[in-house]
Design an enzyme around this catalytic site. Structure first.
Site, PDB file in Angstrom:
ATOM      1  N   ARG A  45       0.856  -1.178   0.000  1.00  0.00           N
ATOM      2  CA  ARG A  45       0.000   0.000   0.000  1.00  0.00           C
ATOM      3  C   ARG A  45       0.893   1.229   0.000  1.00  0.00           C
ATOM      4  O   ARG A  45       1.952   1.248   0.639  1.00  0.00           O
ATOM      5  CB  ARG A  45      -0.909   0.035   1.234  1.00  0.00           C
ATOM      6  CG  ARG A  45      -2.158  -0.802   1.122  1.00  0.00           C
ATOM      7  CD  ARG A  45      -3.117  -0.247   0.045  1.00  0.00           C
ATOM      8  NE  ARG A  45      -4.341  -0.996  -0.058  1.00  0.00           N
ATOM      9  CZ  ARG A  45      -4.569  -1.990  -0.926  1.00  0.00           C
ATOM     10  NH1 ARG A  45      -3.627  -2.369  -1.784  1.00  0.00           N
ATOM     11  NH2 ARG A  45      -5.742  -2.589  -0.957  1.00  0.00           N
TER      12      ARG A  45
ATOM     13  N   HIS B 209      -1.177   0.201 -10.024  1.00  0.00           N
ATOM     14  CA  HIS B 209      -1.834  -0.718  -9.062  1.00  0.00           C
ATOM     15  C   HIS B 209      -2.428  -1.946  -9.773  1.00  0.00           C
ATOM     16  O   HIS B 209      -3.644  -2.132  -9.781  1.00  0.00           O
ATOM     17  CB  HIS B 209      -2.908   0.034  -8.257  1.00  0.00           C
ATOM     18  CG  HIS B 209      -3.292  -0.676  -6.991  1.00  0.00           C
ATOM     19  ND1 HIS B 209      -3.800  -0.027  -5.880  1.00  0.00           N
ATOM     20  CD2 HIS B 209      -3.245  -1.985  -6.637  1.00  0.00           C
ATOM     21  CE1 HIS B 209      -4.040  -0.904  -4.922  1.00  0.00           C
ATOM     22  NE2 HIS B 209      -3.713  -2.103  -5.368  1.00  0.00           N
TER      23      HIS B 209
ATOM     24  N   GLU C  72      -3.016   7.594  -4.527  1.00  0.00           N
ATOM     25  CA  GLU C  72      -3.345   7.124  -5.869  1.00  0.00           C
ATOM     26  C   GLU C  72      -4.797   7.449  -6.236  1.00  0.00           C
ATOM     27  O   GLU C  72      -5.661   7.444  -5.367  1.00  0.00           O
ATOM     28  CB  GLU C  72      -3.051   5.617  -6.010  1.00  0.00           C
ATOM     29  CG  GLU C  72      -3.809   4.702  -5.093  1.00  0.00           C
ATOM     30  CD  GLU C  72      -3.378   3.253  -5.282  1.00  0.00           C
ATOM     31  OE1 GLU C  72      -2.184   2.956  -5.114  1.00  0.00           O
ATOM     32  OE2 GLU C  72      -4.256   2.436  -5.615  1.00  0.00           O
TER      33      GLU C  72
HETATM   34  C1  DGY Z   1      -5.915  -5.767  -2.800  1.00  0.00           C
HETATM   35  O1  DGY Z   1      -6.544  -6.812  -2.922  1.00  0.00           O
HETATM   36  O2  DGY Z   1      -5.643  -5.297  -1.696  1.00  0.00           O
HETATM   37  C2  DGY Z   1      -5.553  -5.041  -4.048  1.00  0.00           C
HETATM   38  O3  DGY Z   1      -4.491  -4.183  -3.808  1.00  0.00           O
HETATM   39  C3  DGY Z   1      -6.743  -4.258  -4.572  1.00  0.00           C
HETATM   40  O4  DGY Z   1      -7.319  -3.555  -3.533  1.00  0.00           O
END
Ligand code: DGY
Length: 322
Positions: free
Chosen positions: A239, A286, A268
């Site tokens: 993250r 992402h 983001e």
């Molecule tokens: C997750 O599954 O956490 C991916 O990053 C999408 O949110």
């Protein structure tokens, strides 16, 4: 049961979900506004949100009598949902663990290779028609085979990444994690549990695989970046807010670390000023879990949680507050 899916899911899963109630889809696939999220909490029994839905304490608390009793998140990370507030409002939260392990580890490995071997830079160079031909000193980079990889957060994805790096590229594995690995996995990987400081100062590659929690917010800050080797690469598929992005831009500009491969960002889809212009970064949108197989599996996993809720049986992937 009125069910809202806040973003488009793979079609087959959207179809399968219809058996559990009256399903509303977001045909335009635009992120919901704060107002739309509030309305969703008032109007639907089940909301299936995802990472783009900011269900923070303020948004949740602003709905005094929510109809929603389940947030069946599409995704494993739930840092966009205030779990404590949800619990206070008797809203259950589920996620989709286990099904995106390999897809995410693959992207982490891709970023590691791209950053270390300067492949993004090389491709830009070629497409800009700047390549004049092979020469012995052109675009030199560093070999990853036999290098040291430090993994921050040794859960499912961290372990999958360690396996790919160790068995595929003969890398030595250090890890920083709340709990030690099972002996058999530690042995298989020759992995050594170390402090964060030790990991940062010894690793040529640091890959982040921890969840975003208050404890991991800006875990990689200016001070942590200073501990890293000047030939090190930072890889983040976890993250964005685990890294202080402004401090990262500064460290990359000053050459305090060699490069970064990022799939996630603090704000983001916005990127911190300066990040985009840096040649020594590989920047992806992402897409860690973004294979068709995985996104279908994530949808089915979210759907299993919906199904259990509708049937009044224990939810398979209830999220506990960390
Ligand atoms: C997750 O599954 O956490 C991916 O990053 C999408 O949110």
């Amino acid at each position: 049961m009125r069910i809202l899916v806040t973003r488009r899911w793979p079609q087959e899963v959207e179809r399968e979900l219809q058996q559990y109630g009256e399903v509303t889809l977001n045909e335009e696939d635009e992120p919901l506004s704060e107002m739309q999220l509030r309305a969703a909490l008032s109007d639907f029994d089940i909301v299936c949100p995802t990472v783009t839905d900011q269900l923070n304490a303020q948004v949740l608390a602003s709905v005094s009598d929510p109809r929603t009793k389940l947030l069946a998140n599409f995704g494993v990370g739930v840092n966009h949902i205030d779990l404590q507030q949800a619990r206070q409002m008797s809203i259950q939260v589920t996620n989709t663990p286990g099904v995106l392990t390999h897809a995410t580890a693959e992207i982490a490995m891709a970023l590691l290779l791209m950053s270390a071997r300067r492949t993004g830079e090389g491709e830009r160079h070629l497409r800009a028609q700047a390549w004049t031909g092979w020469r012995p000193t052109h675009m030199l980079s560093h070999q990853i085979t036999g290098g040291t990889l430090g993994i921050v957060g040794m859960g499912r994805i961290g372990i999958a990444m360690a396996r790919k790096a160790h068995h595929g590229f003969g890398m030595s594995i250090l890890y920083y994690s709340r709990s030690p690995l099972d002996d058999s996995i530690a042995l298989e990987l020759g992995a050594r549990q170390v402090s964060l400081e030790e990991l940062l100062s010894l690793s040529q590659f640091v890959s982040l695989h921890c969840p975003a929690t208050p404890a991991t917010h800006h875990l990689i800050d200016e001070q942590a970046l200073r501990l890293m080797r000047s030939d090190a690469h930072l890889i983040n598929t976890a993250r964005g807010d685990v890294v202080d992005e402004v401090a990262l831009v500064n460290a990359l500009k000053k050459g305090e670390i060699a490069g970064a491969g990022l799939d996630v960002y603090e704000m983001e889809p916005a990127l911190s000023p300066g990040l985009m212009a840096l040649e020594n970064t590989v920047l992806l949108p992402h897409m860690g879990s973004g294979t068709s197989e995985t996104r279908i599996a994530m949808g089915r996993c979210a759907m299993d949680n919906v199904a259990a809720f509708v049937q009044g049986i224990p939810l398979p992937n209830q999220v506990e507050k960390v």
